[in-house]
Design an enzyme around this catalytic site. Structure first.
Site, mmCIF file in Angstrom:
data_model
loop_
_atom_site.group_PDB
_atom_site.id
_atom_site.type_symbol
_atom_site.label_atom_id
_atom_site.label_comp_id
_atom_site.label_asym_id
_atom_site.label_seq_id
_atom_site.Cartn_x
_atom_site.Cartn_y
_atom_site.Cartn_z
ATOM 1 N N ARG A 1 -16.045 -9.693 28.136
ATOM 2 C CA ARG A 1 -17.146 -9.162 27.384
ATOM 3 C C ARG A 1 -18.351 -10.198 27.406
ATOM 4 O O ARG A 1 -18.219 -11.165 27.182
ATOM 5 C CB ARG A 1 -16.778 -9.054 25.957
ATOM 6 C CG ARG A 1 -17.880 -8.121 24.892
ATOM 7 C CD ARG A 1 -17.245 -8.052 23.542
ATOM 8 N NE ARG A 1 -17.089 -9.275 22.837
ATOM 9 C CZ ARG A 1 -17.167 -9.331 21.416
ATOM 10 N NH1 ARG A 1 -17.152 -8.388 20.849
ATOM 11 N NH2 ARG A 1 -16.875 -10.557 20.912
ATOM 12 N N PHE B 1 -13.617 -2.432 15.172
ATOM 13 C CA PHE B 1 -13.536 -3.829 14.898
ATOM 14 C C PHE B 1 -12.151 -3.524 13.649
ATOM 15 O O PHE B 1 -12.257 -3.108 12.928
ATOM 16 C CB PHE B 1 -14.418 -4.629 14.589
ATOM 17 C CG PHE B 1 -14.069 -6.235 14.527
ATOM 18 C CD1 PHE B 1 -13.858 -7.009 15.528
ATOM 19 C CD2 PHE B 1 -13.664 -6.840 13.250
ATOM 20 C CE1 PHE B 1 -13.276 -8.248 15.761
ATOM 21 C CE2 PHE B 1 -13.138 -8.206 13.416
ATOM 22 C CZ PHE B 1 -12.963 -8.760 14.383
ATOM 23 N N TYR C 1 -24.264 -13.798 11.964
ATOM 24 C CA TYR C 1 -23.974 -14.639 12.681
ATOM 25 C C TYR C 1 -23.655 -14.427 14.179
ATOM 26 O O TYR C 1 -23.583 -15.079 15.072
ATOM 27 C CB TYR C 1 -22.534 -15.690 12.353
ATOM 28 C CG TYR C 1 -21.309 -14.742 12.215
ATOM 29 C CD1 TYR C 1 -20.614 -14.352 13.072
ATOM 30 C CD2 TYR C 1 -20.808 -14.293 10.974
ATOM 31 C CE1 TYR C 1 -19.356 -13.511 13.059
ATOM 32 C CE2 TYR C 1 -19.526 -13.745 10.816
ATOM 33 C CZ TYR C 1 -18.947 -13.265 12.076
ATOM 34 O OH TYR C 1 -17.729 -12.710 11.879
ATOM 35 N N LYS C 2 -23.836 -13.019 14.346
ATOM 36 C CA LYS C 2 -23.943 -12.696 15.747
ATOM 37 C C LYS C 2 -25.595 -12.793 16.185
ATOM 38 O O LYS C 2 -25.689 -13.645 16.454
ATOM 39 C CB LYS C 2 -23.251 -11.287 15.827
ATOM 40 C CG LYS C 2 -21.936 -11.185 15.411
ATOM 41 C CD LYS C 2 -21.213 -9.807 15.532
ATOM 42 C CE LYS C 2 -19.981 -9.685 14.960
ATOM 43 N NZ LYS C 2 -18.876 -10.408 15.601
ATOM 44 N N ASP D 1 -21.330 0.335 10.393
ATOM 45 C CA ASP D 1 -21.186 -1.146 10.617
ATOM 46 C C ASP D 1 -22.141 -1.694 11.699
ATOM 47 O O ASP D 1 -21.872 -0.929 12.815
ATOM 48 C CB ASP D 1 -19.885 -1.460 10.981
ATOM 49 C CG ASP D 1 -19.429 -2.861 11.314
ATOM 50 O OD1 ASP D 1 -20.408 -3.477 11.495
ATOM 51 O OD2 ASP D 1 -18.380 -3.246 11.110
#
Lengths: 417, 417
Positions: B376, B133, B229-230, B204
């Site tokens: 995705r 990312f 928050y995922k 990560d």
């Protein structure tokens, strides 16, 4: 004191409250029955609009819009949007303030960027106030250590003379209001002294934003940071704000390069191209819930001029100082009595300051203690009245006259003081 | 395909849901009627416990306890307390994780601290994945630039061979799961290769925390960060977490020195003395509302083993892959089919990927698009069923067969994609 004197003070409080009725926003906040809250300079009272904004953000935006809320509820642009609202309160132009990280992280970015703008072979010194809130000293020293600069601890009263005629200082980083004494420093004068010496000026507005008529642009400040959870009432741990003077934005270097500061974040490029304007000061995904709460809280300022809020604040603290005199409370006052040198708090010294604060809390008057001997009473103008001020002063008198601070239960220290 | 085949798939979905009933936490979340939410890897669904925790934090703690909530509601220790709960999910010991800043700021601290631990005259190279990312690449490059180090972009498949026999690498900083393809990298193997070459490893976990049985301690990771928050469903912009292996804590150098990382924060000393343990990784006042929401959300894992959650996740993504085959959806699959190489998402390639995602959303199946051609679909195991998986697959089939992605309304791009 006589009942007559107290009656007269009560009448004066009523008269002052009537004079300042236009800045009374008590209805915008919720406070418990029986509490006089003089700690809004540490954690602002519950803003009803913040509460409502948060409920909407959770129930409707997060719960039903889900990922679409980034567009539909404008989460993505909230850091700049809320920054623009704060800009109106601190005399800054639109597009110069962003919210999101903590005050400390924001100050890290400001000090680092200032150093990158101005450090050279001859300029290696950063000035800061040894009496600033410790995080300011820590983070500034940290940046100096990283960049091989020298931190000099110079009290605000000495800053201008240290700067005058010098050419080794690159940055003067000061707090606008001393968090302990409540003394308000002259932002414009110190900034001018810095500029005259070829240095930049960075200001911490934690204890002035929302209560002092800060004039960042007029005063020429280069950088500033401030807190969202004190007088702005954004809620516990609310995001802080970072100001960068527009002239510096094209060369502003963010030490923490993240995707939110990227010119085209959704292109997902591994090359970092800084965004135009204040957006380049963003780092990671913003704390949406905290920003939404802060945005709600700021509506308390709708329709108010910060000058009028400042006038109310000075009236409240001035009236409290008068009450001290008239009620015969003769503790040393750490806060200047001159309006131009006073933030929105009054700090008193007492050898048992911690216990005095606890005894006040037992009477429903919530202030706080600061090392080593400070009873700190903050007057958040939007939800405090002159009547509250008088209540606080009479409670303090009872605590002192009755030596209530001597009781053992008021001496037990909690983790957070 | 025949109705019989679909009926058979539906029966299989029901059977799998029954098998995995112990990890069904659908009741802990609120999702809109008619929505199949396959974007929990970007913003986790609304956790009812997070909502309730937030209401309590606002109405009772902020509103009535006010400043006292720092003690009475344990706000001050929340970063470590919530860190300890996350530690259980990622195979880390208590006292090794703290929450508070964004993922990017957390990664900045981790990479900087790693460099300070290990950089010397011979070790000047940091490895990272060019396909991470972007924020990971940006922040890592930023630290390298600050410290005069060299960033080398080395794909995870090449990392071990780059490291083997080398002595110039100080840190390998990798993502556990590729955010686009969903490929799961071998944390233990890359970490071992780094250690064999005298380097450290930083991971990560944004796309693995809460859905993969991460074993930070067993894998020997030195540092790690991850998102709140995922899959953890802490709410929009929820605070991230930072892991520091206990062995490194005594020498962990925080680049951002703030009062929350101080040994005695309320002594208000201008000298910075780092706290013991993971507390030294704290910086400023923590985002209390965000942390409280995250703490609530994490109760969804109460009584579950992360191994069982991982098994459910693999069953969901595996069933989706089977549905693709059995429904005749022949898009290229970017995600590995082997269980050991797959995170909790399935990514498909399509030249009109953006429009395909929009057409799916119009059918109530919410996934997302990633540049350049990725559809995705994330499978948050706690609130998705095998029945949902089949619904999503049949919707995808309709979108493709009916060429619904060709409609103009599905091509309009929003700010946030």
């Amino acid at each position: 004191m006589s009942d007559d004197a107290l009656t007269e003070l009560r009448q004066r409080a009523d008269r002052l409250d009537a004079e300042h009725v236009a800045t009374d926003r008590r209805d915008a906040f919720e406070l418990p029955e029986g509490v006089t809250y003089l700690d809004g300079n540490s954690l602002g009272a519950l803003s009803l609009a913040a509460r409502d904004a948060l409920r909407d953000a959770v129930d409707r935006q997060w719960g039903r819009q889900l990922i679409r809320a980034w567009n539909e509820s404008r989460w993505w642009t909230a850091p700049e949007r809320v920054g623009d609202r704060i800009a109106e309160l601190v005399g800054a132009p639109a597009g110069s303030i962003v919210v999101g990280d903590s005050t400390t992280v924001s100050l890290y970015k400001a000090v680092y960027a200032a150093a990158r703008l101005r450090a050279d072979d001859s300029r290696r010194v950063v000035l800061t106030d040894p009496d600033s809130f410790p995080t300011d000293v820590h983070v500034t020293r940290g940046v100096c250590d990283q960049l091989g600069l020298t931190l000099e601890l110079v009290h605000p009263t000495e800053a201008a003379s240290r700067l005058e005629g010098s050419n080794d200082v690159l940055l003067a980083a000061y707090s606008h209001v001393d968090y302990r004494t409540g003394e308000l420093w002259d932002l414009a004068a110190i900034t001018r002294a810095a500029h005259d010496a070829g240095a930049l000026a960075c200001w911490d507005l934690c204890h002035s934003a929302g209560v002092v008529d800060v004039d960042l642009a007029g005063g020429g400040a280069d950088f500033a940071v401030g807190c969202g959870y004190k007088y702005l009432s954004g809620g516990p741990g609310a995001p802080a704000f970072l100001y960068v003077a527009p002239a510096h934005l094209p060369r502003f270097t963010n030490p923490i390069l993240g995707w939110n500061g990227h010119a085209t974040p959704f292109a997902m490029s591994p090359e970092h191209v800084p965004a135009e304007g204040i957006t380049r000061a963003r780092v990671g995904t913003p704390p949406v819930l905290g920003i939404v709460a802060l945005e709600g809280a700021l509506t308390a300022y709708d329709g108010l001029s910060v000058g009028d809020v400042r006038a109310r604040s000075l009236s409240l603290t001035g009236f409290f100082l008068d009450c001290l005199d008239l009620l015969g409370i003769d503790l040393p006052v750490a806060t200047p009595r001159e309006d131009t040198r006073r933030g929105s708090q009054v700090s008193l010294r007492h050898p048992d300051a911690y216990a005095v604060v606890q005894a006040l809390i037992a009477r429903g008057v919530i202030g706080d203690f600061r090392e080593p001997d400070i009873v700190r009473l903050g007057f958040a103008p939007l939800y405090l009245s002159h009547g509250d001020v008088l209540d606080a002063a009479t409670a303090l008198r009872e605590v002192l006259v009755g030596e209530e601070f001597a009781r053992p239960e008021h001496r037990r220290r909690d983790l957070v003081t």
